[in-house]
Design a protein around this motif. Structure first.
Motif, PDB file in Angstrom:
ATOM      1  N   ASN A   1       0.811  -1.218   0.000  1.00  0.00           N
ATOM      2  CA  ASN A   1       0.000   0.000   0.000  1.00  0.00           C
ATOM      3  C   ASN A   1       0.847   1.272   0.000  1.00  0.00           C
ATOM      4  N   GLU A   2       2.088   1.172  -0.499  1.00  0.00           N
ATOM      5  CA  GLU A   2       2.955   2.351  -0.588  1.00  0.00           C
ATOM      6  C   GLU A   2       2.664   3.148  -1.856  1.00  0.00           C
ATOM      7  N   SER A   3       1.997   2.520  -2.793  1.00  0.00           N
ATOM      8  CA  SER A   3       1.570   3.191  -4.019  1.00  0.00           C
ATOM      9  C   SER A   3       0.127   2.776  -4.272  1.00  0.00           C
ATOM     10  N   LYS A   4      -0.460   3.358  -5.313  1.00  0.00           N
ATOM     11  CA  LYS A   4      -1.820   2.964  -5.665  1.00  0.00           C
ATOM     12  C   LYS A   4      -1.791   1.530  -6.190  1.00  0.00           C
ATOM     13  N   LEU A   5      -2.854   0.806  -5.972  1.00  0.00           N
ATOM     14  CA  LEU A   5      -2.952  -0.565  -6.461  1.00  0.00           C
ATOM     15  C   LEU A   5      -2.795  -0.598  -7.980  1.00  0.00           C
ATOM     16  N   SER A   6      -3.386   0.362  -8.670  1.00  0.00           N
ATOM     17  CA  SER A   6      -3.280   0.392 -10.129  1.00  0.00           C
ATOM     18  C   SER A   6      -1.831   0.565 -10.569  1.00  0.00           C
ATOM     19  N   THR A   7      -1.059   1.351  -9.850  1.00  0.00           N
ATOM     20  CA  THR A   7       0.354   1.542 -10.172  1.00  0.00           C
ATOM     21  C   THR A   7       1.106   0.228  -9.989  1.00  0.00           C
ATOM     22  N   TRP A   8       0.825  -0.471  -8.912  1.00  0.00           N
ATOM     23  CA  TRP A   8       1.470  -1.750  -8.639  1.00  0.00           C
ATOM     24  C   TRP A   8       1.133  -2.766  -9.740  1.00  0.00           C
ATOM     25  N   MET A   9      -0.132  -2.799 -10.142  1.00  0.00           N
ATOM     26  CA  MET A   9      -0.544  -3.726 -11.198  1.00  0.00           C
ATOM     27  C   MET A   9       0.096  -3.363 -12.544  1.00  0.00           C
ATOM     28  N   LEU A  10       0.173  -2.068 -12.843  1.00  0.00           N
ATOM     29  CA  LEU A  10       0.806  -1.666 -14.097  1.00  0.00           C
ATOM     30  C   LEU A  10       2.299  -1.981 -14.085  1.00  0.00           C
ATOM     31  N   ARG A  11       2.905  -1.955 -12.921  1.00  0.00           N
ATOM     32  CA  ARG A  11       4.323  -2.346 -12.826  1.00  0.00           C
ATOM     33  C   ARG A  11       4.468  -3.823 -13.197  1.00  0.00           C
ATOM     34  N   ILE A  12       3.588  -4.646 -12.687  1.00  0.00           N
ATOM     35  CA  ILE A  12       3.608  -6.071 -13.026  1.00  0.00           C
ATOM     36  C   ILE A  12       3.397  -6.246 -14.533  1.00  0.00           C
ATOM     37  N   ALA A  13       2.417  -5.542 -15.080  1.00  0.00           N
ATOM     38  CA  ALA A  13       2.128  -5.629 -16.515  1.00  0.00           C
ATOM     39  C   ALA A  13       3.296  -5.104 -17.342  1.00  0.00           C
ATOM     40  N   TYR A  14       3.919  -4.025 -16.888  1.00  0.00           N
ATOM     41  CA  TYR A  14       5.056  -3.436 -17.604  1.00  0.00           C
ATOM     42  C   TYR A  14       6.182  -4.459 -17.732  1.00  0.00           C
ATOM     43  N   TYR A  15       6.536  -5.096 -16.631  1.00  0.00           N
ATOM     44  CA  TYR A  15       7.614  -6.076 -16.670  1.00  0.00           C
ATOM     45  C   TYR A  15       7.238  -7.290 -17.521  1.00  0.00           C
ATOM     46  N   ALA A  16       5.979  -7.687 -17.482  1.00  0.00           N
ATOM     47  CA  ALA A  16       5.532  -8.791 -18.330  1.00  0.00           C
ATOM     48  C   ALA A  16       5.650  -8.408 -19.809  1.00  0.00           C
ATOM     49  N   CYS A  17       5.283  -7.177 -20.143  1.00  0.00           N
ATOM     50  CA  CYS A  17       5.402  -6.694 -21.527  1.00  0.00           C
ATOM     51  C   CYS A  17       6.861  -6.636 -21.958  1.00  0.00           C
ATOM     52  N   MET A  18       7.710  -6.087 -21.116  1.00  0.00           N
ATOM     53  CA  MET A  18       9.128  -5.963 -21.470  1.00  0.00           C
ATOM     54  C   MET A  18       9.762  -7.345 -21.642  1.00  0.00           C
ATOM     55  N   THR A  19       9.369  -8.296 -20.823  1.00  0.00           N
ATOM     56  CA  THR A  19       9.889  -9.659 -20.953  1.00  0.00           C
ATOM     57  C   THR A  19       9.476 -10.257 -22.292  1.00  0.00           C
ATOM     58  N   ARG A  20       8.222 -10.078 -22.665  1.00  0.00           N
ATOM     59  CA  ARG A  20       7.745 -10.604 -23.954  1.00  0.00           C
ATOM     60  C   ARG A  20       8.431  -9.912 -25.124  1.00  0.00           C
ATOM     61  N   LEU A  21       8.634  -8.608 -25.024  1.00  0.00           N
ATOM     62  CA  LEU A  21       9.278  -7.888 -26.117  1.00  0.00           C
ATOM     63  C   LEU A  21      10.735  -8.313 -26.284  1.00  0.00           C
ATOM     64  N   ARG A  22      11.382  -8.627 -25.197  1.00  0.00           N
ATOM     65  CA  ARG A  22      12.780  -9.055 -25.289  1.00  0.00           C
ATOM     66  C   ARG A  22      12.905 -10.458 -25.866  1.00  0.00           C
ATOM     67  N   LYS A  23      11.875 -11.287 -25.674  1.00  0.00           N
ATOM     68  CA  LYS A  23      11.916 -12.655 -26.198  1.00  0.00           C
ATOM     69  C   LYS A  23      11.714 -12.678 -27.703  1.00  0.00           C
ATOM     70  N   VAL A  24      10.660 -12.010 -28.161  1.00  0.00           N
ATOM     71  CA  VAL A  24      10.316 -12.020 -29.578  1.00  0.00           C
ATOM     72  C   VAL A  24       9.810 -10.641 -29.949  1.00  0.00           C
ATOM     73  N   LYS A  25      10.310 -10.122 -31.045  1.00  0.00           N
ATOM     74  CA  LYS A  25       9.810  -8.847 -31.531  1.00  0.00           C
ATOM     75  C   LYS A  25       8.432  -9.047 -32.147  1.00  0.00           C
ATOM     76  N   PRO A  26       7.429  -8.321 -31.647  1.00  0.00           N
ATOM     77  CA  PRO A  26       6.082  -8.508 -32.203  1.00  0.00           C
ATOM     78  C   PRO A  26       5.932  -7.814 -33.550  1.00  0.00           C
ATOM     79  N   SER A  27       5.017  -8.347 -34.359  1.00  0.00           N
ATOM     80  CA  SER A  27       4.665  -7.633 -35.574  1.00  0.00           C
ATOM     81  C   SER A  27       3.632  -6.588 -35.180  1.00  0.00           C
ATOM     82  N   LEU A  28       3.635  -5.482 -35.866  1.00  0.00           N
ATOM     83  CA  LEU A  28       2.746  -4.385 -35.504  1.00  0.00           C
ATOM     84  C   LEU A  28       1.389  -4.562 -36.169  1.00  0.00           C
ATOM     85  N   VAL A  29       0.363  -4.203 -35.418  1.00  0.00           N
ATOM     86  CA  VAL A  29      -1.001  -4.220 -35.946  1.00  0.00           C
ATOM     87  C   VAL A  29      -1.614  -2.850 -35.710  1.00  0.00           C
TER      88      VAL A  29
END
Length: 185
Positions: A66-94
């Motif tokens: 509870n040191e930050s907003k819950l939404s900020t904490w969740m977006l941090r989790i999502a951000y790292y998940a996105c960065m991990t996926r981007l580093r594994k495979v470059k996505p094609s753009l849509v």
């Protein structure tokens, strides 16, 4: 209907109320999905990151301090998940215009103009690195503050500001190259 606040939902979830977790997902699912889609530009990948994010939220909720907003904490989790996926495979753009929200109050002309603006911005953003796209998405699309971006990315205040500054310069240069001068300052 009034939505319960995050603290109440967290308490209910930690007490074993699975319906409260469903309410939490309902409350933040669109925000997390849109954030992931803007970074990954692939609908399937964004859905997977959204699911992964909420699975991790469920498993890790007891560690939320509870040191930050819950939404900020969740977006941090999502951000790292996105960065991990981007580093594994470059996505094609849509074209994310197909996936963005409805603009019920806009006329057809305004919708077309918004769609054209999005297409131009998406094209200009192709020149940004994955990290720059993430920071720009957080700041401009998700309207996160510098402090919240620091919490989400783990970067320092000055690093976030430098990345935003460099990203703006790159976007201005690309927009100028594309002949779009009314947005460039």
């Amino acid at each position: 209907m009034h939505q319960p606040d995050d603290t109440y939902l967290i308490e209910q979830i930690l007490a074993g109320n699975h319906r409260a977790f469903g309410e939490l997902v309902d409350k933040y699912q669109v925000q997390v999905y849109n954030f992931a889609l803007k970074i990954l530009r692939q609908e399937e990948e964004a859905h997977e990151v959204t699911q992964d994010t909420f699975m991790k939220v469920f498993r890790s909720l007891s560690t939320f301090r509870n040191e930050s907003k819950l939404s900020t904490w969740m977006l941090r989790i999502a951000y790292y998940a996105c960065m991990t996926r981007l580093r594994k495979v470059k996505p094609s753009l849509v074209d994310i215009d197909k996936h963005s929200g409805q603009f019920e109050d806009n006329t057809v002309h305004e919708q077309t103009e918004l769609s054209d603006m999005r297409a131009v911005l998406n094209q200009a953003m192709k020149g940004l690195s994955d990290d720059e796209k993430g920071i720009v998405t957080l700041f401009y699309y998700n309207e996160q503050s510098i402090k919240e971006i620091m919490e989400i990315t783990g970067l320092t205040d000055s690093n976030v500001k430098i990345i935003l500054h460099r990203s703006r310069k790159k976007l201005n240069k690309e927009l100028t190259r594309m002949g779009i001068t009314e947005w460039v300052s």
